[in-house]
Design a protein around this motif. Structure first.
Motif, PDB file in Angstrom:
ATOM      1  N   GLY A   1      10.149  -0.262   2.612  1.00  0.00           N
ATOM      2  CA  GLY A   1      11.184  -0.609   1.645  1.00  0.00           C
ATOM      3  C   GLY A   1      10.637  -1.048   0.302  1.00  0.00           C
ATOM      4  N   GLU A   2       9.451  -1.671   0.316  1.00  0.00           N
ATOM      5  CA  GLU A   2       8.912  -2.190  -0.945  1.00  0.00           C
ATOM      6  C   GLU A   2       8.562  -1.075  -1.930  1.00  0.00           C
ATOM      7  OE1 GLU A   2       7.858  -2.844   2.122  1.00  0.00           O
ATOM      8  OE2 GLU A   2       7.136  -4.903   2.354  1.00  0.00           O
ATOM      9  N   PHE A   3       8.217   0.103  -1.403  1.00  0.00           N
ATOM     10  CA  PHE A   3       8.025   1.257  -2.281  1.00  0.00           C
ATOM     11  C   PHE A   3       9.343   2.030  -2.443  1.00  0.00           C
ATOM     12  CE2 PHE A   3       3.324   1.418  -1.034  1.00  0.00           C
ATOM     13  CZ  PHE A   3       2.885   0.980  -2.275  1.00  0.00           C
ATOM     14  N   TYR A   4       9.977   2.256  -1.308  1.00  0.00           N
ATOM     15  CA  TYR A   4      11.131   3.156  -1.228  1.00  0.00           C
ATOM     16  C   TYR A   4      12.323   2.638  -2.031  1.00  0.00           C
ATOM     17  CZ  TYR A   4      14.649   5.799   1.580  1.00  0.00           C
ATOM     18  OH  TYR A   4      15.654   6.611   2.012  1.00  0.00           O
ATOM     19  N   SER A   5      12.578   1.338  -1.979  1.00  0.00           N
ATOM     20  CA  SER A   5      13.806   0.821  -2.587  1.00  0.00           C
ATOM     21  C   SER A   5      13.537  -0.008  -3.846  1.00  0.00           C
ATOM     22  CB  SER A   5      14.610   0.004  -1.567  1.00  0.00           C
ATOM     23  OG  SER A   5      13.977  -1.228  -1.308  1.00  0.00           O
ATOM     24  N   ALA A   6      12.377   0.211  -4.478  1.00  0.00           N
ATOM     25  CA  ALA A   6      12.093  -0.465  -5.751  1.00  0.00           C
ATOM     26  C   ALA A   6      12.554   0.419  -6.902  1.00  0.00           C
ATOM     27  CB  ALA A   6      10.601  -0.738  -5.891  1.00  0.00           C
ATOM     28  N   TYR A   7      12.758  -0.207  -8.059  1.00  0.00           N
ATOM     29  CA  TYR A   7      13.144   0.551  -9.243  1.00  0.00           C
ATOM     30  C   TYR A   7      11.897   0.878 -10.060  1.00  0.00           C
ATOM     31  CZ  TYR A   7      15.989   1.990 -13.224  1.00  0.00           C
ATOM     32  OH  TYR A   7      16.571   2.714 -14.228  1.00  0.00           O
ATOM     33  N   THR A   8      12.086   1.654 -11.095  1.00  0.00           N
ATOM     34  CA  THR A   8      11.057   1.882 -12.109  1.00  0.00           C
ATOM     35  C   THR A   8      10.412   0.552 -12.493  1.00  0.00           C
ATOM     36  OG1 THR A   8      12.344   3.721 -12.953  1.00  0.00           O
ATOM     37  CG2 THR A   8      10.712   2.774 -14.450  1.00  0.00           C
ATOM     38  N   PRO A   9       9.102   0.499 -12.566  1.00  0.00           N
ATOM     39  CA  PRO A   9       8.423  -0.805 -12.740  1.00  0.00           C
ATOM     40  C   PRO A   9       8.471  -1.365 -14.158  1.00  0.00           C
ATOM     41  CG  PRO A   9       6.817   0.969 -12.614  1.00  0.00           C
ATOM     42  CD  PRO A   9       8.150   1.596 -12.331  1.00  0.00           C
ATOM     43  N   TYR A  10       9.683  -1.553 -14.666  1.00  0.00           N
ATOM     44  CA  TYR A  10       9.807  -2.140 -16.007  1.00  0.00           C
ATOM     45  C   TYR A  10       9.420  -3.616 -16.010  1.00  0.00           C
ATOM     46  CZ  TYR A  10      12.283   2.030 -17.686  1.00  0.00           C
ATOM     47  OH  TYR A  10      12.615   3.293 -18.054  1.00  0.00           O
ATOM     48  N   GLN A  11       9.719  -4.343 -14.929  1.00  0.00           N
ATOM     49  CA  GLN A  11       9.287  -5.754 -14.843  1.00  0.00           C
ATOM     50  C   GLN A  11       7.908  -5.760 -14.198  1.00  0.00           C
ATOM     51  OE1 GLN A  11      10.469  -8.605 -15.889  1.00  0.00           O
ATOM     52  NE2 GLN A  11      12.444  -7.868 -16.685  1.00  0.00           N
ATOM     53  N   ALA A  12       6.904  -5.680 -15.026  1.00  0.00           N
ATOM     54  CA  ALA A  12       5.561  -5.429 -14.515  1.00  0.00           C
ATOM     55  C   ALA A  12       5.112  -6.454 -13.480  1.00  0.00           C
ATOM     56  CB  ALA A  12       4.572  -5.390 -15.676  1.00  0.00           C
ATOM     57  N   GLU A  13       5.408  -7.744 -13.721  1.00  0.00           N
ATOM     58  CA  GLU A  13       4.885  -8.777 -12.825  1.00  0.00           C
ATOM     59  C   GLU A  13       5.448  -8.636 -11.416  1.00  0.00           C
ATOM     60  OE1 GLU A  13       6.415  -9.229 -15.658  1.00  0.00           O
ATOM     61  OE2 GLU A  13       5.157 -10.380 -17.041  1.00  0.00           O
ATOM     62  N   ALA A  14       6.642  -8.045 -11.317  1.00  0.00           N
ATOM     63  CA  ALA A  14       7.285  -7.892 -10.009  1.00  0.00           C
ATOM     64  C   ALA A  14       7.082  -6.489  -9.451  1.00  0.00           C
ATOM     65  CB  ALA A  14       8.777  -8.200 -10.123  1.00  0.00           C
ATOM     66  N   SER A  15       6.195  -5.711 -10.050  1.00  0.00           N
ATOM     67  CA  SER A  15       6.016  -4.314  -9.664  1.00  0.00           C
ATOM     68  C   SER A  15       4.548  -3.924  -9.639  1.00  0.00           C
ATOM     69  CB  SER A  15       6.746  -3.402 -10.667  1.00  0.00           C
ATOM     70  OG  SER A  15       8.048  -3.860 -10.936  1.00  0.00           O
ATOM     71  N   GLN A  16       3.664  -4.898  -9.405  1.00  0.00           N
ATOM     72  CA  GLN A  16       2.239  -4.586  -9.466  1.00  0.00           C
ATOM     73  C   GLN A  16       1.824  -3.568  -8.415  1.00  0.00           C
ATOM     74  OE1 GLN A  16      -0.405  -5.644 -11.787  1.00  0.00           O
ATOM     75  NE2 GLN A  16       1.580  -5.701 -12.819  1.00  0.00           N
ATOM     76  N   GLY A  17       2.515  -3.534  -7.289  1.00  0.00           N
ATOM     77  CA  GLY A  17       2.156  -2.572  -6.248  1.00  0.00           C
ATOM     78  C   GLY A  17       2.360  -1.148  -6.726  1.00  0.00           C
ATOM     79  N   THR A  18       3.565  -0.866  -7.225  1.00  0.00           N
ATOM     80  CA  THR A  18       3.855   0.465  -7.743  1.00  0.00           C
ATOM     81  C   THR A  18       2.945   0.794  -8.927  1.00  0.00           C
ATOM     82  OG1 THR A  18       6.132   0.492  -6.968  1.00  0.00           O
ATOM     83  CG2 THR A  18       5.650   1.804  -8.928  1.00  0.00           C
ATOM     84  N   LEU A  19       2.762  -0.176  -9.820  1.00  0.00           N
ATOM     85  CA  LEU A  19       1.980   0.093 -11.031  1.00  0.00           C
ATOM     86  C   LEU A  19       0.511   0.374 -10.710  1.00  0.00           C
ATOM     87  CD1 LEU A  19       3.658  -2.581 -13.290  1.00  0.00           C
ATOM     88  CD2 LEU A  19       3.587  -0.133 -13.798  1.00  0.00           C
ATOM     89  N   GLN A  20      -0.066  -0.427  -9.811  1.00  0.00           N
ATOM     90  CA  GLN A  20      -1.470  -0.168  -9.481  1.00  0.00           C
ATOM     91  C   GLN A  20      -1.618   1.180  -8.793  1.00  0.00           C
ATOM     92  OE1 GLN A  20      -3.758  -3.354  -7.637  1.00  0.00           O
ATOM     93  NE2 GLN A  20      -5.188  -1.869  -6.736  1.00  0.00           N
ATOM     94  N   LEU A  21      -0.665   1.489  -7.926  1.00  0.00           N
ATOM     95  CA  LEU A  21      -0.708   2.784  -7.246  1.00  0.00           C
ATOM     96  C   LEU A  21      -0.633   3.923  -8.273  1.00  0.00           C
ATOM     97  CD1 LEU A  21       0.824   3.944  -4.001  1.00  0.00           C
ATOM     98  CD2 LEU A  21       1.435   5.200  -6.059  1.00  0.00           C
ATOM     99  N   LEU A  22       0.238   3.770  -9.273  1.00  0.00           N
ATOM    100  CA  LEU A  22       0.350   4.826 -10.290  1.00  0.00           C
ATOM    101  C   LEU A  22      -0.946   4.956 -11.092  1.00  0.00           C
ATOM    102  CD1 LEU A  22       4.000   4.218 -11.569  1.00  0.00           C
ATOM    103  CD2 LEU A  22       3.182   6.143 -10.197  1.00  0.00           C
ATOM    104  N   TYR A  23      -1.588   3.827 -11.368  1.00  0.00           N
ATOM    105  CA  TYR A  23      -2.871   3.874 -12.076  1.00  0.00           C
ATOM    106  C   TYR A  23      -3.918   4.615 -11.224  1.00  0.00           C
ATOM    107  CZ  TYR A  23      -7.112   2.158 -14.394  1.00  0.00           C
ATOM    108  OH  TYR A  23      -8.323   2.057 -15.029  1.00  0.00           O
ATOM    109  N   GLU A  24      -3.916   4.336  -9.932  1.00  0.00           N
ATOM    110  CA  GLU A  24      -4.839   5.049  -9.039  1.00  0.00           C
ATOM    111  C   GLU A  24      -4.513   6.546  -9.033  1.00  0.00           C
ATOM    112  OE1 GLU A  24      -4.732   3.142  -5.216  1.00  0.00           O
ATOM    113  OE2 GLU A  24      -5.630   1.282  -5.978  1.00  0.00           O
ATOM    114  N   TYR A  25      -3.215   6.843  -9.005  1.00  0.00           N
ATOM    115  CA  TYR A  25      -2.785   8.248  -9.032  1.00  0.00           C
ATOM    116  C   TYR A  25      -3.270   8.931 -10.312  1.00  0.00           C
ATOM    117  CZ  TYR A  25       0.284  12.130 -10.217  1.00  0.00           C
ATOM    118  OH  TYR A  25       0.750  13.350 -10.631  1.00  0.00           O
ATOM    119  N   GLN A  26      -3.033   8.274 -11.452  1.00  0.00           N
ATOM    120  CA  GLN A  26      -3.458   8.865 -12.727  1.00  0.00           C
ATOM    121  C   GLN A  26      -4.964   9.130 -12.719  1.00  0.00           C
ATOM    122  OE1 GLN A  26      -0.082   6.555 -15.456  1.00  0.00           O
ATOM    123  NE2 GLN A  26      -2.228   6.110 -15.816  1.00  0.00           N
TER     124      GLN A  26
END
Lengths: 130, 474, 486
Positions: B89-114
């Motif tokens: 759920g933490e990936f599946y039901s999260a929104y676009t990571p506009y609130q960076a502090e509350a979205s570090q999981g998605t953001l770090q994953l995207l950085y790894e992806y890039q």
């Protein structure tokens, strides 16, 4: 309170213009504008040699949360741009009327400057925007 | 009430706080004349059990045919761990990571992806995804027009060996902006684009040249020569690639005799951990050179520090995007395909370079085995014999549609009928085998095809019917 | 709490070997085409990868873990059944080019989804192929242009958007080759009809509207807007971002809209996935039926088949390589079947009840609504301009401090018209207790702002990172890990 040098001319869209001794016009953004935008992270300057019309979007300044077009106050040809902004856009924040200038235009009709706002009129614009 | 937690008492208390007599009263600003009657066209609600039974019935009806078609979507094994994590759920039901502090999981994953995509394609920067490969190509064409400061023509050269639907989508998505596309013919002997086809445009103002590797026929194009032509003629080079193939093929960042590389790389990320799932959701990827990053569409994640100097991740260069730049944005894209990128990142981490190379090589070998098995049948021949990845064009001695229909009746999806898009090739079919196909699967296909080909030719009318019923894109 | 990059867990020679095909001949690639250096992907064990990505997931807020009242995003619960049934093995294994005879079950779901969406929106045709809201917008404006062009009306290139519009509206108009004209909103949130009347004319292609608008209020004079634009020869585009507010209460087709897009990932509860996938299905009225993007699903007798360019020769074309985000469509289909006729109407009712309750509680607690004389729709705006002036505590500071209280922040600084705004959308799936706790948190933050503003301005404190330096992120671009540079 933002500084508004008395010797400059202004646009309502917050550019300043200064007629130089060599007849060229230097353009930048006002202290009020740089403060409203916040820390600039990028400045896109035009190509030297480009012809611009008065009121044409000529440069872009970007902060983290906003991007604004910078309009040329006069019709003419871009004869110089501030290359230093490529690596140090913060110059616009630090010294908007000096080292933070954006570009210089050789005006087709220097008389166009007379139609711009003077410092008092621009101060009213700033005040109106609160 | 499905998914609504309110008790009668809750409603009563809430209305009292609002000061409204009823829920209905909350809609009092909607003009009465516009109010909707009962939605009689909708069915009554089903319970979760009932809808489960319905969906299982429908899924079972379609079954699990043996699939030998690729044409832009490829069946690969996906490690069990990938979707087990993706559907947390933490990936599946999260929104676009506009609130960076509350979205570090998605953001770090995207950085790894890039980071992974940049390395895989040999480029410097990757965005955080676009919709799919076809729309990514359209965005790449628009980006090239913006980024190429000297070209005024907005003219793009695309090979006839490019995926035909990609060409259609690029046309649809750029039609409002006066781009023009010239189609480069392929060499009928090799099925690839020759430099001579480009030389017809020498000296003209060309904004970009599109190069697909492997091409739609599965064949390897002479990407070095095509890239060098683009560079020598002042055009940007846009690569369209299958990311899996890059485990074994030269990355676009190194194309050209001197390895100078292309300007923009796009493709569909589906082969990296995304199930076929009827065509989507997949994800489009885009990588480029650092100098073009401000012309790139889509989200970008950057690494920075927090106010105590600790590393963290955030969306960056957002001033390119529609929510800030509005009518001057690089694209209108907002929502992208984040969850599929999550799958691809975990998939690439699990397989690594070695695993992806084994999947690519195994797929290539299975296709070779398939081609050998099928061309051993009377009336089936290989059309282009050059180096290829994992697809091949076969010519049959009769219309393809009827054969595919007969295979479907035996539970085999036998390939993609090329006759609509490439009538000059005659009765040809594009086939594919990935690492998921065993020798038994391939033999089952060969036996079925042999039996069908041994029959008398199906009459022309039946074959026409079958063709019009297929989902082949025109 | 922090987690190293996956690359930092990597050691040469380590693999998750069971994930590799066991039969692996060497690749047969002539030297000129061959890759000489492998890509810099991590080399980790399966457990390392599982643990790393599980830990990353735990650094996120999500609907499943937190109240997520993001205005205009409709962060409602995503039922698990929708996911499970869309991921039945047969659906996952189905190739997009599989023949229709092996796809009747799948096509039946899509066909029925088209029909249900037509019914709830009051439109005549639906195409499911757009892959997100912005692509649905693109399809809609492209259809409007195609319609005018088919009538030889080539001068209609202006798209009118309200000043409060979502950024995708003007961006889409530009992408379609149109120019954007902005119409202002009145102080009460409605569109300035007099200004609109001056704007429309022979160059008007159409107007793009949300209703309820991004200001969280219903555009009461929508029929007059429609009348003005239609009389001038333009068409009306409905941005479905806020469809959740009116589901079963009023239909875009009945309001006079010619084309709409729906965000299935908002209204029909498919997951946002950390930024996608979405689905931006489009619905059209009579006039735009011939121009819909393909493919569509048609039904002949009891057999379903794809409709393509041969069936719609005037189509604007294809938007994706296959047929869009099919798996998202299946999720929306399951959701709509579980809601059914009555459940669909309850969505708007309880979303509106929750929004109005939350607004009333916040007003009682001293917060200032942006449109005090208006009824909230499914969302509403409060403005913190007083707090910004008196305590120098901004909407952003409140948003960041809310994270420490375990609530995702509302949408901040959108719409751009309202200073220091929070756009709050609780959705129908939240309990009264959650809403009450959210009010308590905002009240506590307000008290902090009055007593110790610095504390609020320094938030968050309990998240994996403190406030991030996004100026540095933009100026010293670091977009990819390069071994040895970190």
């Amino acid at each position: 309170m933002a500084s508004i040098p008395a010797e400059l001319k202004y646009l309502e869209s917050h550019e300043w213009a200064r007629l130089e001794a060599d007849g060229s016009v230097t353009v930048g953004i006002s202290d009020h504008a740089q403060a409203a935008l916040g820390d600039l992270v990028f400045v896109e300057v035009p190509e030297v040699g480009r012809s611009v019309d008065k009121g044409a979007a000529t440069a872009v300044v970007e902060s983290v949360k906003a991007a604004s077009d910078i309009y040329s106050p006069v019709t003419g040809e871009v004869i110089a741009v501030n290359e230093a902004l490529g690596s140090t856009p913060e110059l616009v924040n630090q010294d908007p009327y000096g080292a933070g200038w954006l570009f210089k235009v050789k005006p087709a009709d220097p008389g166009e400057l007379d139609a711009l706002l003077d410092a008092d009129a621009y101060a009213d614009v700033v005040k109106r925007e609160g | 009430m499905p998914f609504i937690p309110h008790t009668e008492n809750d409603v009563k208390e809430m209305l009292a706080v609002i000061g409204a007599p009823s829920i209905e009263a909350l809609f009092d600003e909607i003009p009465a004349a516009l109010r909707t009657r009962a939605l009689t066209g909708l069915p009554e609600a089903l319970s979760e059990m009932e809808v489960t039974q319905l969906m299982e019935r429908r899924a079972a009806r379609d079954g699990r045919p043996l699939t030998f078609v690729g044409a832009g979507a490829y069946e690969h094994h996906i490690p069990a761990a990938v979707w087990a994590i993706v559907t947390r759920g933490e990936f599946y039901s999260a929104y676009t990571p506009y609130q960076a502090e509350a979205s570090q999981g998605t953001l770090q994953l995207l950085y790894e992806y890039q980071s992974m995509m940049a390395s895989l394609t040999g480029m410097e920067v990757s965005n955080a995804s676009l919709y799919d490969g076809a729309s990514a190509l359209a965005e790449a064409c628009l980006m090239a027009v913006r980024a190429h400061r000297k070209s005024r023509s907005a003219r793009i050269l695309v090979p006839a060996t490019l995926h035909p639907t990609y060409r259609q989508v690029a046309h649809t998505l750029t039609a409002g902006q006066r781009l023009s596309f010239d189609v480069l013919p392929y060499d009928p002997a090799t099925g690839t684009t020759q430099r001579a086809a480009l030389d017809a445009y020498a000296g003209e103002d060309i904004t970009a040249v599109v190069i697909q590797q492997p091409n739609f026929f599965g064949l390897l194009e002479d990407v070095d020569a095509l890239t060098d032509w683009a560079r020598a003629n002042g055009a940007m080079a846009i690569a369209v690639v299958n990311p899996l193939s890059l485990a074994i093929l030269k990355p676009p960042g190194e194309w050209g005799a001197q390895g100078a590389g292309v300007d923009i790389v796009v493709g569909d990320g589906q082969p990296l951990g995304v199930p076929l799932s009827s065509g989507g959701p997949y994800f489009g990827f885009m990588t480029t050179r650092r100098e073009h990053v401000r012309q790139m569409p889509g989200r970008l994640v950057g690494r920075t520090v927090d106010l105590q100097g600790k590393p963290g991740y955030t969306l960056t260069l957002q001033a390119r995007e529609q929510h800030i730049r509005r009518s001057k944005a690089t694209s209108n894209i907002c929502t992208n395909q984040g969850l599929l990128v999550t799958a691809a990142t975990i998939h690439m981490a699990l397989l690594g370079a070695a695993g992806l190379a084994r999947v690519a090589a195994a797929s290539q070998a299975r296709t070779r085995e398939l081609v050998e098995a099928l061309t051993a049948i009377d009336g089936v021949e290989l059309v282009f014999d050059g180096p290829r990845f994992h697809e091949a064009v076969l010519r049959l001695d009769r219309p393809v549609a009827g054969v595919l229909q007969a295979l479907a009746a035996r539970g085999i999806v036998g390939g993609y009928d090329l006759s609509a898009h490439y009538p000059e090739l005659g009765d040809t079919v594009l086939v594919c085998a990935t690492e998921t196909k065993t020798t038994e699967h391939i033999q089952a296909y060969a036996q079925a095809l042999r039996a069908i080909m041994a029959d008398a030719q199906p009459d022309a009318a039946a074959s026409r019917d079958a063709r019009s019923g297929s989902s082949a894109a025109k | 709490m922090s987690e190293p990059l996956i690359f930092e867990h990597s050691r040469p020679g380590r693999t998750a070997v069971v994930q590799h095909p066991s039969r692996a001949p060497s690749a047969d690639v002539p030297q000129q085409f061959r890759r000489t250096r492998p890509p810099a992907l991590p080399e980790v064990s399966e457990l390392q990868a599982v643990r790393h990505y599980t830990r990353l997931s735990q650094l996120n807020f999500s609907i499943d873990t937190h109240f997520y009242p993001l205005g205009s995003c409709t962060m409602k619960y995503n039922p698990r059944a929708c996911n499970q049934l869309a991921m039945l093995p047969e659906f996952l294994a189905r190739h997009p080019l599989a023949p229709a005879e092996l796809s009747q079950g799948f096509l039946a779901c899509l066909y029925e989804l088209q029909e249900m969406l037509k019914e709830v929106t009051g439109m005549r045709g639906v195409s499911l192929t757009p892959m997100a809201g912005a692509q649905g917008e693109f399809a809609g404006v492209a259809m409007i242009r195609a319609y005018h062009q088919a009538r030889g009306d080539h001068e209609r290139t202006e798209i009118i958007v309200p000043d409060a519009a979502h950024g995708t509206n003007p961006a889409t108009a530009t992408m379609c080759g149109c120019t954007v004209v902005e119409v202002e909103s009145l102080p009460n949130g409605d569109i300035d009809l007099e200004a609109l009347a001056r704007m429309v004319g022979p160059r008007t292609a159409g107007i793009m509207l949300t209703n309820p608008s991004t200001l969280g209020v219903f555009e009461r004079r929508i029929r007059e807007v429609a009348g003005l634009v239609h009389a001038a020869g333009g068409l009306l585009y409905y941005d479905g971002a806020n469809l959740n507010a009116i589901l079963g209460k009023v239909r875009p087709g009945d309001m006079g809209f010619d084309v709409i897009h729906m965000n299935l990932h908002k209204t029909f509860s498919t997951p946002h996935g950390g930024g996608g996938p979405g689905s931006g299905a489009v619905g059209v009225g009579e006039r735009l039926l011939p121009f819909m993007p393909v493919p569509l699903v048609g039904k002949e007798g009891d057999r379903y088949r794809w409709l393509d360019e041969r069936d719609l020769p005037q189509t604007i074309g294809r938007l994706s390589a296959f047929m869009g985000n099919a798996g998202v469509l299946l999720r929306a289909y399951v959701y709509m079947r579980m809601l059914g006729r009555a459940g669909m109407q309850r969505v708007a009712e309880y979303a509106t009840l929750n929004a109005n309750y939350l607004l009333a509680r916040l007003v009682q607690a001293g917060f200032e609504p942006a449109y005090p004389e208006r009824r909230a729709s499914h969302e509403f705006i409060i403005t913190l301009k007083r707090q910004a002036r008196e305590q120098d505590v901004t909407a952003m500071d409140f948003a960041k401090r809310l994270l420490d209280f375990g609530f995702h922040a509302p949408t901040t600084y959108f719409p751009l018209l309202v200073p220091e705004c929070l756009l709050i959308e609780p959705t129908e799936t939240e309990t009264k207790e959650t809403l009450d706790a959210f009010v308590d948190a905002l009240v506590a933050i307000q008290r902090e702002a009055e007593q110790d503003a610095a504390k609020v301005k320094g938030a968050p404190y309990t998240l994996p990172v403190r406030r991030l330096d996004d100026v540095r992120a933009a100026k010293q671009l670091d977009l990819a890990y390069v071994p040895g540079e970190h």
